[in-house]
Write a protein that holds these residues in place. Sequence first.
Motif, PDB file in Angstrom:
ATOM      1  N   GLY A 117      -3.526  10.776  15.184  1.00 14.16           N
ATOM      2  CA  GLY A 117      -5.195  10.135  15.237  1.00 14.16           C
ATOM      3  C   GLY A 117      -5.988  11.807  14.941  1.00 14.16           C
ATOM      4  N   LEU A 118      -5.156  12.962  14.062  1.00 20.58           N
ATOM      5  CA  LEU A 118      -5.167  14.818  13.964  1.00 20.58           C
ATOM      6  C   LEU A 118      -6.117  13.787  12.652  1.00 20.58           C
ATOM      7  CD1 LEU A 118      -2.752  16.209  15.220  1.00 20.58           C
ATOM      8  CD2 LEU A 118      -4.969  15.881  15.920  1.00 20.58           C
ATOM      9  N   ALA A 119      -5.478  13.263  11.922  1.00 19.75           N
ATOM     10  CA  ALA A 119      -6.225  12.785  10.445  1.00 19.75           C
ATOM     11  C   ALA A 119      -6.238  11.364  10.230  1.00 19.75           C
ATOM     12  CB  ALA A 119      -4.415  13.120   9.872  1.00 19.75           C
ATOM     13  N   LEU A 131       1.034  10.766   1.523  1.00 22.00           N
ATOM     14  CA  LEU A 131       2.146   8.993   1.612  1.00 22.00           C
ATOM     15  C   LEU A 131       1.516   8.226   1.587  1.00 22.00           C
ATOM     16  CD1 LEU A 131       3.954   9.770   4.312  1.00 22.00           C
ATOM     17  CD2 LEU A 131       2.139   8.993   5.920  1.00 22.00           C
ATOM     18  N   ASP A 132       2.853   7.274   0.935  1.00 21.53           N
ATOM     19  CA  ASP A 132       2.711   6.385  -0.024  1.00 21.53           C
ATOM     20  C   ASP A 132       3.292   5.315   0.744  1.00 21.53           C
ATOM     21  OD1 ASP A 132       2.061   5.108  -1.818  1.00 21.53           O
ATOM     22  OD2 ASP A 132       4.093   5.376  -2.797  1.00 21.53           O
ATOM     23  N   ASP A 133       2.050   4.479   1.327  1.00 22.00           N
ATOM     24  CA  ASP A 133       3.022   2.766   1.966  1.00 22.00           C
ATOM     25  C   ASP A 133       4.532   2.813   3.084  1.00 22.00           C
ATOM     26  OD1 ASP A 133       2.683   0.084   2.292  1.00 22.00           O
ATOM     27  OD2 ASP A 133       4.334  -0.466   0.638  1.00 22.00           O
ATOM     28  N   LEU A 134       4.267   3.905   3.642  1.00 18.32           N
ATOM     29  CA  LEU A 134       5.061   4.358   4.816  1.00 18.32           C
ATOM     30  C   LEU A 134       5.085   3.007   5.962  1.00 18.32           C
ATOM     31  CD1 LEU A 134       7.038   5.812   6.418  1.00 18.32           C
ATOM     32  CD2 LEU A 134       5.909   7.204   7.806  1.00 18.32           C
ATOM     33  N   THR A 135       6.096   2.470   6.236  1.00 16.78           N
ATOM     34  CA  THR A 135       6.059   0.878   7.673  1.00 16.78           C
ATOM     35  C   THR A 135       7.263   1.564   8.121  1.00 16.78           C
ATOM     36  OG1 THR A 135       5.030  -0.480   5.290  1.00 16.78           O
ATOM     37  CG2 THR A 135       6.329  -1.099   7.738  1.00 16.78           C
ATOM     38  N   PHE A 136       6.817   0.841   9.388  1.00 15.45           N
ATOM     39  CA  PHE A 136       8.348   1.337  10.470  1.00 15.45           C
ATOM     40  C   PHE A 136       7.848   1.005  11.704  1.00 15.45           C
ATOM     41  CE2 PHE A 136       6.841   5.565  10.464  1.00 15.45           C
ATOM     42  CZ  PHE A 136       7.028   6.114  11.979  1.00 15.45           C
ATOM     43  N   THR A 137       8.335   0.779  13.195  1.00 17.70           N
ATOM     44  CA  THR A 137       8.494   0.208  14.022  1.00 17.70           C
ATOM     45  C   THR A 137       9.310   1.135  14.721  1.00 17.70           C
ATOM     46  OG1 THR A 137       9.365  -1.760  13.748  1.00 17.70           O
ATOM     47  CG2 THR A 137       6.563  -1.691  13.193  1.00 17.70           C
ATOM     48  N   LEU A 138       9.236   1.557  15.841  1.00 20.82           N
ATOM     49  CA  LEU A 138       9.865   2.344  17.251  1.00 20.82           C
ATOM     50  C   LEU A 138       9.530   1.629  18.904  1.00 20.82           C
ATOM     51  CD1 LEU A 138       9.568   5.942  16.716  1.00 20.82           C
ATOM     52  CD2 LEU A 138      11.152   4.398  15.181  1.00 20.82           C
ATOM     53  N   LYS A 175       6.362  14.396   6.465  1.00 19.31           N
ATOM     54  CA  LYS A 175       6.430  14.038   7.609  1.00 19.31           C
ATOM     55  C   LYS A 175       6.076  14.395   8.939  1.00 19.31           C
ATOM     56  CE  LYS A 175      10.361  17.524   8.024  1.00 19.31           C
ATOM     57  NZ  LYS A 175      10.311  17.543   6.282  1.00 19.31           N
ATOM     58  N   THR A 176       4.904  15.290   8.184  1.00 21.22           N
ATOM     59  CA  THR A 176       4.081  16.331   9.406  1.00 21.22           C
ATOM     60  C   THR A 176       2.863  15.726   9.367  1.00 21.22           C
ATOM     61  OG1 THR A 176       4.923  18.845   9.592  1.00 21.22           O
ATOM     62  CG2 THR A 176       2.527  18.484  10.075  1.00 21.22           C
ATOM     63  N   THR A 177       2.458  15.139   8.229  1.00 21.30           N
ATOM     64  CA  THR A 177       1.084  14.120   7.733  1.00 21.30           C
ATOM     65  C   THR A 177       1.700  13.403   8.232  1.00 21.30           C
ATOM     66  OG1 THR A 177       1.070  15.139   5.798  1.00 21.30           O
ATOM     67  CG2 THR A 177       0.092  13.340   5.725  1.00 21.30           C
ATOM     68  N   THR A 178       2.301  12.578   8.616  1.00 24.14           N
ATOM     69  CA  THR A 178       2.828  11.102   9.169  1.00 24.14           C
ATOM     70  C   THR A 178       3.207  11.020  10.365  1.00 24.14           C
ATOM     71  OG1 THR A 178       4.772  10.410   7.338  1.00 24.14           O
ATOM     72  CG2 THR A 178       4.375   9.577   9.586  1.00 24.14           C
ATOM     73  N   LEU A 179       3.007  12.773  10.772  1.00 23.18           N
ATOM     74  CA  LEU A 179       3.113  12.753  12.644  1.00 23.18           C
ATOM     75  C   LEU A 179       1.844  13.132  13.202  1.00 23.18           C
ATOM     76  CD1 LEU A 179       5.932  15.375  13.223  1.00 23.18           C
ATOM     77  CD2 LEU A 179       6.012  12.496  13.874  1.00 23.18           C
ATOM     78  N   SER A 225      -0.542   4.892   4.198  1.00 18.71           N
ATOM     79  CA  SER A 225      -0.801   6.067   2.960  1.00 18.71           C
ATOM     80  C   SER A 225      -1.784   7.373   2.936  1.00 18.71           C
ATOM     81  CB  SER A 225      -1.462   5.138   1.819  1.00 18.71           C
ATOM     82  OG  SER A 225      -0.462   4.268   0.764  1.00 18.71           O
ATOM     83  N   LYS A 226      -1.634   8.417   3.041  1.00 18.34           N
ATOM     84  CA  LYS A 226      -2.639   9.465   3.274  1.00 18.34           C
ATOM     85  C   LYS A 226      -2.957  10.101   1.683  1.00 18.34           C
ATOM     86  CE  LYS A 226      -5.237  12.377   4.600  1.00 18.34           C
ATOM     87  NZ  LYS A 226      -7.161  12.262   5.152  1.00 18.34           N
ATOM     88  N   ARG A 227      -4.133  10.584   1.026  1.00 22.77           N
ATOM     89  CA  ARG A 227      -4.324  10.954  -0.510  1.00 22.77           C
ATOM     90  C   ARG A 227      -5.067  11.991  -0.065  1.00 22.77           C
ATOM     91  NH1 ARG A 227      -3.940   7.448  -4.703  1.00 22.77           N
ATOM     92  NH2 ARG A 227      -2.512   6.046  -5.101  1.00 22.77           N
ATOM     93  N   TYR A 228      -4.954  13.137  -0.639  1.00 22.91           N
ATOM     94  CA  TYR A 228      -5.963  14.328  -0.871  1.00 22.91           C
ATOM     95  C   TYR A 228      -6.742  14.059  -2.429  1.00 22.91           C
ATOM     96  CZ  TYR A 228      -5.066  15.893   3.773  1.00 22.91           C
ATOM     97  OH  TYR A 228      -4.164  15.320   5.220  1.00 22.91           O
ATOM     98  N   GLY A 229      -7.611  13.908  -2.883  1.00 27.86           N
ATOM     99  CA  GLY A 229      -7.729  13.442  -4.437  1.00 27.86           C
ATOM    100  C   GLY A 229      -7.019  12.670  -4.874  1.00 27.86           C
ATOM    101  N   ASP A 230      -6.178  13.290  -6.155  1.00 25.53           N
ATOM    102  CA  ASP A 230      -5.163  12.609  -7.040  1.00 25.53           C
ATOM    103  C   ASP A 230      -4.385  13.021  -6.223  1.00 25.53           C
ATOM    104  OD1 ASP A 230      -7.273  11.520  -8.386  1.00 25.53           O
ATOM    105  OD2 ASP A 230      -7.263  13.661  -9.190  1.00 25.53           O
ATOM    106  N   VAL A 231      -4.200  13.205  -5.293  1.00 23.67           N
ATOM    107  CA  VAL A 231      -2.781  13.977  -4.662  1.00 23.67           C
ATOM    108  C   VAL A 231      -2.035  12.607  -3.195  1.00 23.67           C
ATOM    109  CG1 VAL A 231      -1.133  15.522  -3.313  1.00 23.67           C
ATOM    110  CG2 VAL A 231      -2.272  16.229  -4.931  1.00 23.67           C
TER     111      VAL A 231
END
Length: 253
Positions: free
Chosen positions: A68-70, A36-43, A59-63, A27-33
């Motif tokens: 390790g850029l965020a 990304l919310d509870d993403l799970t997957f494997t490759l 998508k870009t946030t996930t990448l 998950s990723k939050r910026y303040g109250d926004v």
Amino acid sequence: MDHRTGDVRPTALASTRDAIVSVRSLSKRYGDVIVLDDLTFTLEEGTVTGFLGPNGAGKTTTLRLLLGLAAPSSGQALVFGHRYQDLDSPVRRVGAVLDVHDLHPARSGREHLRVLALAAGIPDSRVEEALAMVELEAAADRRVRTYSLGMRQRLGLAGALLGEPRLLVLDEPANGLDPAGMQWLRAMLRGFAERGGAVLVSSHVLAEVGQTVDQVLILHRGRLAASGPLDQLTADGQTLEEVYLAITSKVAA
């Protein structure tokens, strides 16, 4: 999943055993926004996975989190069982292209790759191999400012391949490519996977994705809306575009 009823049940694409990529409750939050919310997957190795979603889906946030850029707000994104920043010589494990617009315009293509190789401790001979792999030898000594978008895409991919990685993370790699270039990219990505690598490719070109990938992740409003093998998602005769639109319109409703 029944696309006619909108019954969408996202699932992990592979087991965690020997996973090249393992994303868990990310998950990723910026303040109250919530981005990304509870993403799970494997490759796993030997796969090309399409990472799809509307603009702003996350998508870009996930990448960026994967590379390790965020930093995540919660959860984890691991490559080869570790955070990207904790890998020994990460460029030899992961090759990534997120933005081909930030290449140094005054350098030639060959100079660009030599700088990357020097920084990573990669032999200079690998530069010529990478140029050949992306079919850019004839333009290698031209300044990047003269490159078309398609040529920049090839140069970015050459840089990602320098370290002979096992994972490629690509954001919109088909942008600027002509039909022959798309055919070349398709064959290159399939060949990479067949040699034991894994590819995660984000794209809006759904027709091309449908000819390239064997697995799909569809992200919408920061959540995983659907995932699975491409042949299962399109088993009822729908195209990938039709499946994608049905899923995202249903989730948006």
